[in-house]
Design a protein around this motif. Sequence first.
Motif, mmCIF file in Angstrom:
data_model
loop_
_atom_site.group_PDB
_atom_site.id
_atom_site.type_symbol
_atom_site.label_atom_id
_atom_site.label_comp_id
_atom_site.label_asym_id
_atom_site.label_seq_id
_atom_site.Cartn_x
_atom_site.Cartn_y
_atom_site.Cartn_z
ATOM 1 N N GLU A 156 0.759 -1.202 0.365
ATOM 2 C CA GLU A 156 0.451 -0.260 0.272
ATOM 3 C C GLU A 156 0.643 1.189 0.402
ATOM 4 O OE1 GLU A 156 -2.244 -0.658 3.183
ATOM 5 O OE2 GLU A 156 -3.539 -2.335 2.554
ATOM 6 N N HIS A 159 2.143 1.555 -3.325
ATOM 7 C CA HIS A 159 1.109 2.559 -4.287
ATOM 8 C C HIS A 159 1.398 3.668 -4.232
ATOM 9 C CE1 HIS A 159 0.843 -1.292 -6.302
ATOM 10 N NE2 HIS A 159 0.093 -2.342 -4.880
ATOM 11 N N ALA A 160 0.972 3.969 -3.192
ATOM 12 C CA ALA A 160 0.892 5.076 -2.851
ATOM 13 C C ALA A 160 2.103 6.747 -2.821
ATOM 14 C CB ALA A 160 0.463 5.331 -0.891
ATOM 15 N N ASN A 162 4.135 5.868 -5.460
ATOM 16 C CA ASN A 162 3.525 6.180 -6.988
ATOM 17 C C ASN A 162 3.051 6.786 -6.976
ATOM 18 O OD1 ASN A 162 5.651 4.033 -7.858
ATOM 19 N ND2 ASN A 162 4.094 2.226 -7.853
ATOM 20 N N ALA A 163 1.796 7.042 -6.427
ATOM 21 C CA ALA A 163 0.620 7.924 -6.703
ATOM 22 C C ALA A 163 0.963 9.255 -6.357
ATOM 23 C CB ALA A 163 -0.581 7.536 -6.019
ATOM 24 N N THR A 164 1.526 9.326 -5.520
ATOM 25 C CA THR A 164 2.369 10.592 -5.152
ATOM 26 C C THR A 164 2.815 11.562 -5.934
ATOM 27 O OG1 THR A 164 2.272 10.253 -2.522
ATOM 28 C CG2 THR A 164 3.959 11.253 -3.391
ATOM 29 N N ASN A 166 3.003 11.129 -9.569
ATOM 30 C CA ASN A 166 1.966 11.708 -10.153
ATOM 31 C C ASN A 166 1.400 12.675 -9.508
ATOM 32 O OD1 ASN A 166 2.463 9.161 -11.638
ATOM 33 N ND2 ASN A 166 0.811 8.370 -11.135
ATOM 34 N N THR A 167 1.606 13.589 -8.493
ATOM 35 C CA THR A 167 0.871 14.561 -8.584
ATOM 36 C C THR A 167 1.718 15.569 -7.332
ATOM 37 O OG1 THR A 167 0.346 13.678 -5.991
ATOM 38 C CG2 THR A 167 -1.037 13.810 -7.370
ATOM 39 N N GLY A 310 9.233 8.875 -12.535
ATOM 40 C CA GLY A 310 7.978 8.530 -11.766
ATOM 41 C C GLY A 310 8.517 6.839 -11.179
ATOM 42 N N LYS A 311 9.164 6.329 -12.250
ATOM 43 C CA LYS A 311 9.203 4.885 -12.005
ATOM 44 C C LYS A 311 10.343 4.288 -11.176
ATOM 45 C CE LYS A 311 6.020 3.627 -16.049
ATOM 46 N NZ LYS A 311 6.402 3.166 -17.505
#
Length: 322
Positions: A156, A159-160, A162-164, A166-167, A310-311
């Motif tokens: 989790e 994933h969080a 990775n999402a961060t 993007n923002t 981001g990757k």
Amino acid sequence: DKARRQVREARSALAMLNQKVSGLEQDYAALETQITAGRAYAAQRLAALYKVHWLGRIHLLATADSFFDFINRKVGLERILAQDEQVLEKLRSDQIAVEGVLEQLGSARAEQQATEIKLTRRIQAMDGEQHRRAQLLEQVRSEKTLALAAVNSLKEAAHALNATFNTLTPVAPPARPAESLAGVDNRPFNTHKGLLHWPVKGKIVSFFGPYRDEKTNVVNFQSGINISAERGEPIRAVSDGYTIFANWFKGFGNMMIIDHGDHYYTVYAHLEEVFKVKGDRVESGEVIATLGDSGSLTGPALHFEVRHHGKPVDPLEWINKG
């Protein structure tokens, strides 16, 4: 297993002893019956012999009506005396036999008691072992549950993160005087591949890429490397850049993200003290934080990542291994 086999063997031995004791008790009862009957008969015969003795054997024979009667009385008396002797001998033999049976019975009962005690102890030991195994199994299940929860928490958090990315909005660094740019390496970040210095002095304890958790047998993905070191060890920026994130992040504790330009980023997590804030400029080799265990499940260790667009990519391809 061994304990169950021992219990089965003890029960089998106890069953044989029970049969032996039962047989001896039957033999004892039969001998007691014979002895009782033999004693009653012997008492009658003793009374009869006493009368014969009181009358006198000669008187008994002398009152015979004829010589033939005399012979018959003599033979009959001798037969009676011989039979009485056999009865008395049988009585003595039965008494000796019953003493032997009683001795065997006592020994068998003692062995039976010892076997029962041994069987009870083995059953108690087996029950104790089963209880211990049940507790161990429950502990293993509990630990596996916790381990699964930890693995899910890491997933989790990843994933969080990775999402961060993007923002995240890059913060433009403040303008710097021309004289302060002297000696600054302005080469693109990708030209430093394989040349970056280590972010902290320590030992790599987990590597980039997929791995199988030993406790849960679950496959997970490590987006960076974990470097174990002493708490408070200085953490240095691996290259020039500026801070775009410096705050607490669930699953990673105190975390810092540095933007190195061209969409290259480095991540530093599980920090104790953080010396930079969002928007601060950092230089290669500058101390940006100290090592801690915030958000860590394994003690003090730096979680270090290199990302492009981001990757995550393997940090060991970027660090100078020499």
